[in-house]
Design a protein around this motif. Structure first.
Motif, PDB file in Angstrom:
ATOM      1  N   PRO A  20      44.499  46.497  30.337  1.00 32.28           N
ATOM      2  CA  PRO A  20      43.313  46.194  31.152  1.00 32.28           C
ATOM      3  C   PRO A  20      43.721  45.923  32.588  1.00 32.28           C
ATOM      4  O   PRO A  20      44.811  45.429  32.850  1.00 32.28           O
ATOM      5  CB  PRO A  20      42.726  44.939  30.496  1.00 32.28           C
ATOM      6  CG  PRO A  20      43.824  44.365  29.676  1.00 32.28           C
ATOM      7  CD  PRO A  20      44.742  45.497  29.321  1.00 32.28           C
ATOM      8  N   ASP A  21      42.845  46.272  33.508  1.00 31.44           N
ATOM      9  CA  ASP A  21      43.139  46.118  34.935  1.00 31.44           C
ATOM     10  C   ASP A  21      42.831  44.693  35.369  1.00 31.44           C
ATOM     11  O   ASP A  21      41.776  44.405  35.909  1.00 31.44           O
ATOM     12  CB  ASP A  21      42.326  47.118  35.748  1.00 31.44           C
ATOM     13  CG  ASP A  21      42.758  47.166  37.201  1.00 31.44           C
ATOM     14  OD1 ASP A  21      43.902  46.785  37.489  1.00 31.44           O
ATOM     15  OD2 ASP A  21      41.943  47.583  38.041  1.00 31.44           O
ATOM     16  N   THR A  22      43.772  43.787  35.098  1.00 34.48           N
ATOM     17  CA  THR A  22      43.614  42.398  35.497  1.00 34.48           C
ATOM     18  C   THR A  22      44.764  42.023  36.400  1.00 34.48           C
ATOM     19  O   THR A  22      45.779  42.699  36.449  1.00 34.48           O
ATOM     20  CB  THR A  22      43.612  41.442  34.285  1.00 34.48           C
ATOM     21  OG1 THR A  22      44.882  41.526  33.635  1.00 34.48           O
ATOM     22  CG2 THR A  22      42.511  41.787  33.314  1.00 34.48           C
ATOM     23  N   GLU A  27      45.762  38.196  29.274  1.00 36.36           N
ATOM     24  CA  GLU A  27      44.462  37.552  29.254  1.00 36.36           C
ATOM     25  C   GLU A  27      43.998  37.592  27.805  1.00 36.36           C
ATOM     26  O   GLU A  27      43.708  38.650  27.263  1.00 36.36           O
ATOM     27  CB  GLU A  27      43.497  38.304  30.162  1.00 36.36           C
ATOM     28  CG  GLU A  27      42.281  37.497  30.512  1.00 36.36           C
ATOM     29  CD  GLU A  27      41.555  38.089  31.693  1.00 36.36           C
ATOM     30  OE1 GLU A  27      40.493  38.660  31.480  1.00 36.36           O
ATOM     31  OE2 GLU A  27      42.068  37.980  32.814  1.00 36.36           O
ATOM     32  N   THR A  32      37.621  34.340  29.340  1.00 36.21           N
ATOM     33  CA  THR A  32      38.393  34.253  30.579  1.00 36.21           C
ATOM     34  C   THR A  32      38.105  35.457  31.462  1.00 36.21           C
ATOM     35  O   THR A  32      37.917  35.314  32.666  1.00 36.21           O
ATOM     36  CB  THR A  32      39.901  34.164  30.268  1.00 36.21           C
ATOM     37  OG1 THR A  32      40.122  33.070  29.399  1.00 36.21           O
ATOM     38  CG2 THR A  32      40.715  33.996  31.534  1.00 36.21           C
ATOM     39  N   ARG A  33      38.051  36.628  30.878  1.00 34.57           N
ATOM     40  CA  ARG A  33      37.761  37.849  31.633  1.00 34.57           C
ATOM     41  C   ARG A  33      36.358  37.767  32.252  1.00 34.57           C
ATOM     42  O   ARG A  33      36.153  38.104  33.407  1.00 34.57           O
ATOM     43  CB  ARG A  33      37.884  39.063  30.716  1.00 34.57           C
ATOM     44  CG  ARG A  33      37.872  40.377  31.398  1.00 34.57           C
ATOM     45  CD  ARG A  33      38.192  41.581  30.501  1.00 34.57           C
ATOM     46  NE  ARG A  33      38.052  41.403  29.072  1.00 34.57           N
ATOM     47  CZ  ARG A  33      39.066  41.161  28.214  1.00 34.57           C
ATOM     48  NH1 ARG A  33      40.289  41.058  28.673  1.00 34.57           N
ATOM     49  NH2 ARG A  33      38.859  41.016  26.931  1.00 34.57           N
ATOM     50  N   ALA A  34      35.385  37.294  31.475  1.00 29.50           N
ATOM     51  CA  ALA A  34      34.013  37.164  31.970  1.00 29.50           C
ATOM     52  C   ALA A  34      33.924  36.124  33.088  1.00 29.50           C
ATOM     53  O   ALA A  34      33.240  36.338  34.099  1.00 29.50           O
ATOM     54  CB  ALA A  34      33.072  36.793  30.830  1.00 29.50           C
ATOM     55  N   ARG A  36      36.391  35.203  35.084  1.00 30.19           N
ATOM     56  CA  ARG A  36      37.088  35.750  36.253  1.00 30.19           C
ATOM     57  C   ARG A  36      36.170  36.717  37.005  1.00 30.19           C
ATOM     58  O   ARG A  36      36.082  36.683  38.229  1.00 30.19           O
ATOM     59  CB  ARG A  36      38.369  36.468  35.815  1.00 30.19           C
ATOM     60  CG  ARG A  36      39.245  36.915  36.961  1.00 30.19           C
ATOM     61  CD  ARG A  36      40.509  37.604  36.467  1.00 30.19           C
ATOM     62  NE  ARG A  36      41.272  36.797  35.551  1.00 30.19           N
ATOM     63  CZ  ARG A  36      42.076  35.786  35.898  1.00 30.19           C
ATOM     64  NH1 ARG A  36      42.177  35.465  37.158  1.00 30.19           N
ATOM     65  NH2 ARG A  36      42.753  35.122  34.993  1.00 30.19           N
ATOM     66  N   ALA A  37      35.460  37.568  36.273  1.00 29.24           N
ATOM     67  CA  ALA A  37      34.561  38.535  36.907  1.00 29.24           C
ATOM     68  C   ALA A  37      33.344  37.854  37.522  1.00 29.24           C
ATOM     69  O   ALA A  37      32.854  38.275  38.565  1.00 29.24           O
ATOM     70  CB  ALA A  37      34.114  39.579  35.887  1.00 29.24           C
ATOM     71  N   GLY A  38      32.854  36.801  36.872  1.00 27.78           N
ATOM     72  CA  GLY A  38      31.649  36.141  37.351  1.00 27.78           C
ATOM     73  C   GLY A  38      31.884  34.911  38.196  1.00 27.78           C
ATOM     74  O   GLY A  38      30.925  34.187  38.518  1.00 27.78           O
ATOM     75  N   VAL A  84      41.192  29.448  35.869  1.00 28.27           N
ATOM     76  CA  VAL A  84      41.144  30.676  36.665  1.00 28.27           C
ATOM     77  C   VAL A  84      41.331  30.356  38.154  1.00 28.27           C
ATOM     78  O   VAL A  84      42.072  31.047  38.857  1.00 28.27           O
ATOM     79  CB  VAL A  84      39.819  31.428  36.416  1.00 28.27           C
ATOM     80  CG1 VAL A  84      39.607  32.541  37.430  1.00 28.27           C
ATOM     81  CG2 VAL A  84      39.797  31.995  35.007  1.00 28.27           C
TER      82      VAL A  84
END
Length: 160
Positions: A20-22, A27, A32-34, A36-38, A84
């Motif tokens: 994944p492009d993190t 991750e 955590t991904r959500a 980070r994006a939000g 984060v």
């Protein structure tokens, strides 16, 4: 067992494309991904006075859950946001430390592409000093060797 360099490069590129492009190495959760994006939206909501519990409830309604479908709690949300933000802060500190290093130059290509100085290289300065004769008792510094190599490269590539 010797490694096949071409296969290693091909396999590494394939594995990198599947990741994944993190901005971090690992991750583990979708929460955590959500977050980070939000994060910018979460910060705006908090600045507008929206409670952590309301934000967590809204995220749960959109499918962001903790564990096996358990709704996201305010406590868990604040913990992840804090984590984060700490990661972002540490990354910025590391990049600032790298930019301040005197052994990394703009032309070395070691600055990230997002750094403004990495996008445009300065024009070459005056001709570098040649290396001292090999019989000289003063050893050449790394900078002198690098400049001499650059000078040789410029001479090789110079238009006639």
């Amino acid at each position: 067992m010797p490694l096949d360099p071409k296969r290693l490069a091909r396999d590494a590129k394939r594995a990198q494309a599947q990741r994944p492009d993190t901005g971090i190495g690992r991750e583990t959760t979708g929460v955590t991904r959500a977050v980070r994006a939000g994060l910018p939206v979460i910060r705006q909501l908090r600045a507008a006075g929206v409670t952590w519990a309301a934000i967590a409830e809204a995220m749960s309604a959109q499918g962001v859950t903790q564990g096996a479908g358990t709704p996201l709690s305010a406590t868990r949300l604040t913990a992840i946001v804090t984590q984060v933000e700490a990661q972002i802060r540490r990354k910025a500190e590391r990049e600032a430390g790298r930019r301040s290093r005197s052994d990394l130059t703009l032309s070395s290509g070691l600055l990230p592409p997002s750094h403004p100085a990495a996008t445009s290289l300065p024009a070459p300065a005056a001709a570098p000093a040649p290396l001292p004769p090999s019989g000289s008792s003063v050893p050449a510094t790394e900078e002198e060797i690098r400049r001499a190599g650059l000078h040789d490269l410029h001479q090789l590539l110079k238009k006639s």
